[in-house]
Design a protein around this motif. Sequence first.
Motif, PDB file in Angstrom:
ATOM      1  N   TYR A 299       0.807  -1.223   0.000  1.00  0.00           N
ATOM      2  CA  TYR A 299       0.000   0.000   0.000  1.00  0.00           C
ATOM      3  C   TYR A 299       0.837   1.269   0.000  1.00  0.00           C
ATOM      4  CZ  TYR A 299      -4.161  -2.799   0.905  1.00  0.00           C
ATOM      5  OH  TYR A 299      -5.191  -3.698   0.797  1.00  0.00           O
ATOM      6  N   ARG A 300       2.106   1.159   0.407  1.00  0.00           N
ATOM      7  CA  ARG A 300       2.936   2.358   0.492  1.00  0.00           C
ATOM      8  C   ARG A 300       3.550   2.677  -0.866  1.00  0.00           C
ATOM      9  NH1 ARG A 300       6.189   0.794   4.234  1.00  0.00           N
ATOM     10  NH2 ARG A 300       7.856   0.090   2.867  1.00  0.00           N
ATOM     11  N   GLU A 301       3.458   3.918  -1.283  1.00  0.00           N
ATOM     12  CA  GLU A 301       4.088   4.355  -2.530  1.00  0.00           C
ATOM     13  C   GLU A 301       5.598   4.395  -2.340  1.00  0.00           C
ATOM     14  OE1 GLU A 301       2.895   4.993  -5.496  1.00  0.00           O
ATOM     15  OE2 GLU A 301       0.859   4.467  -4.887  1.00  0.00           O
ATOM     16  N   PRO A 302       6.369   3.837  -3.284  1.00  0.00           N
ATOM     17  CA  PRO A 302       7.833   3.879  -3.136  1.00  0.00           C
ATOM     18  C   PRO A 302       8.362   5.298  -3.206  1.00  0.00           C
ATOM     19  CG  PRO A 302       7.195   3.070  -5.309  1.00  0.00           C
ATOM     20  CD  PRO A 302       5.933   3.160  -4.501  1.00  0.00           C
ATOM     21  N   THR A 303       9.292   5.614  -2.352  1.00  0.00           N
ATOM     22  CA  THR A 303       9.866   6.958  -2.331  1.00  0.00           C
ATOM     23  C   THR A 303      11.037   7.023  -3.305  1.00  0.00           C
ATOM     24  OG1 THR A 303      11.313   6.323  -0.500  1.00  0.00           O
ATOM     25  CG2 THR A 303       9.213   7.344   0.067  1.00  0.00           C
ATOM     26  N   GLY A 304      11.161   8.135  -3.993  1.00  0.00           N
ATOM     27  CA  GLY A 304      12.262   8.320  -4.927  1.00  0.00           C
ATOM     28  C   GLY A 304      13.498   8.861  -4.221  1.00  0.00           C
ATOM     29  N   GLU A 305      14.479   9.228  -5.001  1.00  0.00           N
ATOM     30  CA  GLU A 305      15.696   9.803  -4.440  1.00  0.00           C
ATOM     31  C   GLU A 305      15.399  11.199  -3.883  1.00  0.00           C
ATOM     32  OE1 GLU A 305      18.461   8.397  -3.937  1.00  0.00           O
ATOM     33  OE2 GLU A 305      18.288   6.569  -5.142  1.00  0.00           O
ATOM     34  N   SER A 306      16.104  11.564  -2.829  1.00  0.00           N
ATOM     35  CA  SER A 306      15.932  12.887  -2.223  1.00  0.00           C
ATOM     36  C   SER A 306      16.505  13.958  -3.144  1.00  0.00           C
ATOM     37  CB  SER A 306      16.637  12.933  -0.873  1.00  0.00           C
ATOM     38  OG  SER A 306      18.047  12.795  -1.045  1.00  0.00           O
ATOM     39  N   ALA A 307      16.109  15.202  -2.879  1.00  0.00           N
ATOM     40  CA  ALA A 307      16.618  16.317  -3.685  1.00  0.00           C
ATOM     41  C   ALA A 307      18.137  16.424  -3.569  1.00  0.00           C
ATOM     42  CB  ALA A 307      15.946  17.616  -3.241  1.00  0.00           C
ATOM     43  N   GLU A 308      18.664  16.125  -2.378  1.00  0.00           N
ATOM     44  CA  GLU A 308      20.111  16.178  -2.187  1.00  0.00           C
ATOM     45  C   GLU A 308      20.809  15.121  -3.042  1.00  0.00           C
ATOM     46  OE1 GLU A 308      23.438  15.814   1.425  1.00  0.00           O
ATOM     47  OE2 GLU A 308      21.315  15.435   1.793  1.00  0.00           O
ATOM     48  N   ASN A 309      20.254  13.898  -3.065  1.00  0.00           N
ATOM     49  CA  ASN A 309      20.860  12.846  -3.879  1.00  0.00           C
ATOM     50  C   ASN A 309      20.768  13.164  -5.363  1.00  0.00           C
ATOM     51  OD1 ASN A 309      21.766  11.239  -1.819  1.00  0.00           O
ATOM     52  ND2 ASN A 309      20.002   9.880  -1.816  1.00  0.00           N
TER      53      ASN A 309
END
Length: 375
Positions: free
Chosen positions: A127-137
Motif C-alpha cells: 500500500y505504500r508508494e515507493p519513495t524516490g531519491e531525495s533532492a540532495e541525492n
Amino acid sequence: MERRGTAQVHATSPVARVGRALKGDKTVNEVAAQFGVHPTLIHDWKKKLLAGAEAVFASGAKATGPPEDKTAELYEQIGRLKVELDWVKKNLPPSADAKRAMIDDGHAELSVRRRCQLIGLGRATYYREPTGESAENLALMRLIDEQYTACPFYGSRRITRWLATQGHEVNRKRVQRLLRVMGLEAIHPKPKLSAGRGHKVYPYLLRDVPIDRVGQVWSADITYLPMASGFMYLAATIDWFSRYVVAWRLSNTLDGAFCRDMLDEALATGTPEVFNTDQGVQFTAGAWVERGEAAGVRVSMDGRGRCLDNVFVERLWRTVKYEDVFLRGTSRCPSWSGAAGVLRLLQRARLHQSLGYKTPVEVYRAGRSKEPARK
C-alpha cells in the motif's frame, strides 16, 4: 485394535507425511526448500494441516462419522493449497516493485492479504508508494554525471574526493550506491577471465576499417540523463558515417524492452552492414542478437573496457549533455518531448566539422539516395 489401525492408516496418508515434515527438526526455510514454496506459506500450511490432522486422529474416538469424510475434507484443503502454490510459482517476480504490480483487485478467490502472504510481500509495502531519491541525492547525481562525462576514468574514490572539493562531504559508500543507480562504472582494465560472463562474445569488426558511406556501420548505446525529479535512460542508434540518430528510446529502467523497440524501429528504416554495441546485458541478450542476425546484420561488439571502440556514440552523449542538458538544466530536456527536441536540433541544425560543416540529416539523406534499391 481398530482404533490403532485407523491411526496407522492416517499416519501413512499424504496429509500426515506433510504434517510430520512440518513438525520435524527442519527449519521453516528447509521445509520451504523441500516443498519448493515460500517460507510464509509454510506457516499457513502448518496451521491448516495440523489443525485438520487433529480432527482426523480424533475421529476414531468420536462417533461423528467415518474417517473417510474428514480425509476428503483435508484433501480438498490440500487441493486449494495446490491452486495457491501454482499461482505463486507462475507469478512470483523477483523485485518488490514487480510483486506490487502483480496484485490486482479483481481476483475472485484470493484476498489482497492472502496474495501478499503468498508472494512474501508485506501489506504495508504493497500500500505504500515507493519513495524516490531525495533532492540532495539528485543534486549529487547531477554533479557525478557531469564529472563522469568529463573524466570517465574516475572511480568512486576520486569522485568522493572531487565532491568534497565542491563542498559536498559524502562518504564513499553513498557515492558507490549512486553510481550503481545511475548505471555508471569507471573505465579501467578488467580481469580477462576465460569463463566469460555466460554470453556469446562477438569480435570487434571495425578496427582500422575505413568508414566511407551511409549505412555501413550502425552502433547503439545507453546513457543516463538527470531530471528535476529523478533520472531516465536514453538509448540511441547512430549511423557512424553521417552521425545521424536512426532511432532512440527513453526509459526509466535499464530493462531490455526499450532497446528492442529501438532496434525494431531502426531496422524498419534500413539494414546496416555492421551493427556495433558494447557488451551490456541489453545488447548481448538473445532477443537483440537474434533480431539483428535475422535481418542480415553482422554483429560486432566492443572489447571489454574499451569505450573508444564505440567512440561515435560516446561523442554523441558528450554533445547531448554539454550542449543541452547541463547547459539548460534538468527541468526540460530529459522528458520525451525534451529529448526529441535535443536530438532534432543535433540532427537538423548542428554543423559538424567532420562532415564538412553539414548537418547529419543532410549527409544521411544524401547517402541513402545513392543506395541501390532493395529487393
